[in-house]
Motif scaffolding. Structure first.
Motif, PDB file in Angstrom:
ATOM      1  N   ARG A   7       0.816  -1.179   0.000  1.00  0.00           N
ATOM      2  CA  ARG A   7       0.000   0.000   0.000  1.00  0.00           C
ATOM      3  C   ARG A   7       0.863   1.246   0.000  1.00  0.00           C
ATOM      4  O   ARG A   7       0.527   2.255  -0.615  1.00  0.00           O
ATOM      5  N   THR A   8       1.897   1.245   0.662  1.00  0.00           N
ATOM      6  CA  THR A   8       2.799   2.353   0.749  1.00  0.00           C
ATOM      7  C   THR A   8       3.460   2.540  -0.605  1.00  0.00           C
ATOM      8  O   THR A   8       3.621   3.680  -1.040  1.00  0.00           O
ATOM      9  N   ARG A   9       3.819   1.445  -1.202  1.00  0.00           N
ATOM     10  CA  ARG A   9       4.439   1.563  -2.520  1.00  0.00           C
ATOM     11  C   ARG A   9       3.416   2.081  -3.507  1.00  0.00           C
ATOM     12  O   ARG A   9       3.741   2.950  -4.325  1.00  0.00           O
ATOM     13  N   ALA A  10       2.208   1.612  -3.414  1.00  0.00           N
ATOM     14  CA  ALA A  10       1.170   2.074  -4.316  1.00  0.00           C
ATOM     15  C   ALA A  10       0.861   3.530  -4.017  1.00  0.00           C
ATOM     16  O   ALA A  10       0.676   4.346  -4.938  1.00  0.00           O
ATOM     17  N   ALA A  11       0.852   3.916  -2.756  1.00  0.00           N
ATOM     18  CA  ALA A  11       0.595   5.291  -2.386  1.00  0.00           C
ATOM     19  C   ALA A  11       1.746   6.166  -2.849  1.00  0.00           C
ATOM     20  O   ALA A  11       1.547   7.301  -3.321  1.00  0.00           O
ATOM     21  N   ALA A  12       2.957   5.674  -2.719  1.00  0.00           N
ATOM     22  CA  ALA A  12       4.123   6.446  -3.147  1.00  0.00           C
ATOM     23  C   ALA A  12       4.100   6.609  -4.663  1.00  0.00           C
ATOM     24  O   ALA A  12       4.418   7.689  -5.192  1.00  0.00           O
ATOM     25  N   ALA A  13       3.706   5.550  -5.346  1.00  0.00           N
ATOM     26  CA  ALA A  13       3.654   5.621  -6.803  1.00  0.00           C
ATOM     27  C   ALA A  13       2.556   6.598  -7.220  1.00  0.00           C
ATOM     28  O   ALA A  13       2.748   7.414  -8.149  1.00  0.00           O
ATOM     29  N   LEU A  14       1.444   6.520  -6.494  1.00  0.00           N
ATOM     30  CA  LEU A  14       0.363   7.440  -6.772  1.00  0.00           C
ATOM     31  C   LEU A  14       0.780   8.879  -6.490  1.00  0.00           C
ATOM     32  O   LEU A  14       0.470   9.806  -7.247  1.00  0.00           O
ATOM     33  N   ARG A  15       1.481   9.024  -5.345  1.00  0.00           N
ATOM     34  CA  ARG A  15       1.963  10.349  -4.962  1.00  0.00           C
ATOM     35  C   ARG A  15       2.919  10.880  -6.023  1.00  0.00           C
ATOM     36  O   ARG A  15       2.880  12.051  -6.384  1.00  0.00           O
ATOM     37  N   MET A  16       3.765  10.033  -6.564  1.00  0.00           N
ATOM     38  CA  MET A  16       4.732  10.420  -7.592  1.00  0.00           C
ATOM     39  C   MET A  16       3.996  10.790  -8.868  1.00  0.00           C
ATOM     40  O   MET A  16       4.368  11.766  -9.533  1.00  0.00           O
ATOM     41  N   LYS A  17       2.976  10.031  -9.187  1.00  0.00           N
ATOM     42  CA  LYS A  17       2.203  10.339 -10.375  1.00  0.00           C
ATOM     43  C   LYS A  17       1.474  11.667 -10.193  1.00  0.00           C
ATOM     44  O   LYS A  17       1.379  12.484 -11.123  1.00  0.00           O
ATOM     45  N   GLN A  18       0.949  11.903  -8.961  1.00  0.00           N
ATOM     46  CA  GLN A  18       0.261  13.150  -8.675  1.00  0.00           C
ATOM     47  C   GLN A  18       1.233  14.328  -8.796  1.00  0.00           C
ATOM     48  O   GLN A  18       0.906  15.363  -9.376  1.00  0.00           O
TER      49      GLN A  18
END
Length: 173
Positions: A7-18
């Motif tokens: 989840r953190t990786r997905a959140a980080a990836a999402l955060r990076m995409k954002q």
């Protein structure tokens, strides 16, 4: 911990995409602002170009008009030069004719002067001859300074014959 890592990786990836999307959005806004500025500059340049084009066309018309006026003036100047040459030639011709007339008049006056001198000499010679003849005949001098007036007689009316012009001749006999 294991379930939160993805989840953190997905959140980080999402955060990076954002973050990437925010950066792209800022870049797009900045580029749009630059594009609007360039468009305004381009519109101003286009308007200046149109004004310059209109001024250039007006200048071409003025130049064409001035060229036409210049050509017309050149033609008039050439005509005036030709006329001036003709006037000068006429003046020279008239001056030469006038000088010829003056010379003719001077020659005529000189000839008349010579004739007068010859007539005066002939008159003097005739007077001397008359005086010589009168002295030989013991007659009084014709002009001794005393002049006697003779009474005027009224001439009888004589018929005067009309002589047409150019037909009368004088005989020296």
């Amino acid at each position: 911990m294991a379930p939160s890592v993805p989840r953190t990786r997905a959140a980080a990836a999402l955060r990076m995409k954002q973050i990437a999307l925010d950066n792209q959005d800022r870049t797009i806004r900045r580029l749009r602002a630059q594009l609007a500025t360039e468009r305004r500059g381009l519109a101003a340049t286009k308007k200046e170009l149109e004004e310059t084009q209109v001024a250039l066309e007006a200048s071409h018309k003025v130049i064409a008009g001035l060229t036409e006026i210049g050509l017309s003036m050149s033609k008039k100047i050439e005509k005036m030069k030709v006329k001036k040459q003709q006037v000068r030639a006429n003046h020279v011709e008239c001056h030469q004719k006038f000088q010829a007339r003056i010379h003719e008049a001077e020659d005529l006056m000189q000839a008349q002067h010579l004739i007068i001198e010859a007539l005066v000499d002939e008159k003097d010679s005739l007077l001397q001859t008359i005086q010589g003849l009168q002295e030989a005949n013991n007659a009084p001098a014709p002009f001794d300074g005393e002049w006697e007036e003779e009474p005027e007689e009224e001439p009888e009316e004589e018929e005067i014959e009309d002589i047409p012009l150019g037909e009368g001749e004088i005989d020296d006999e």
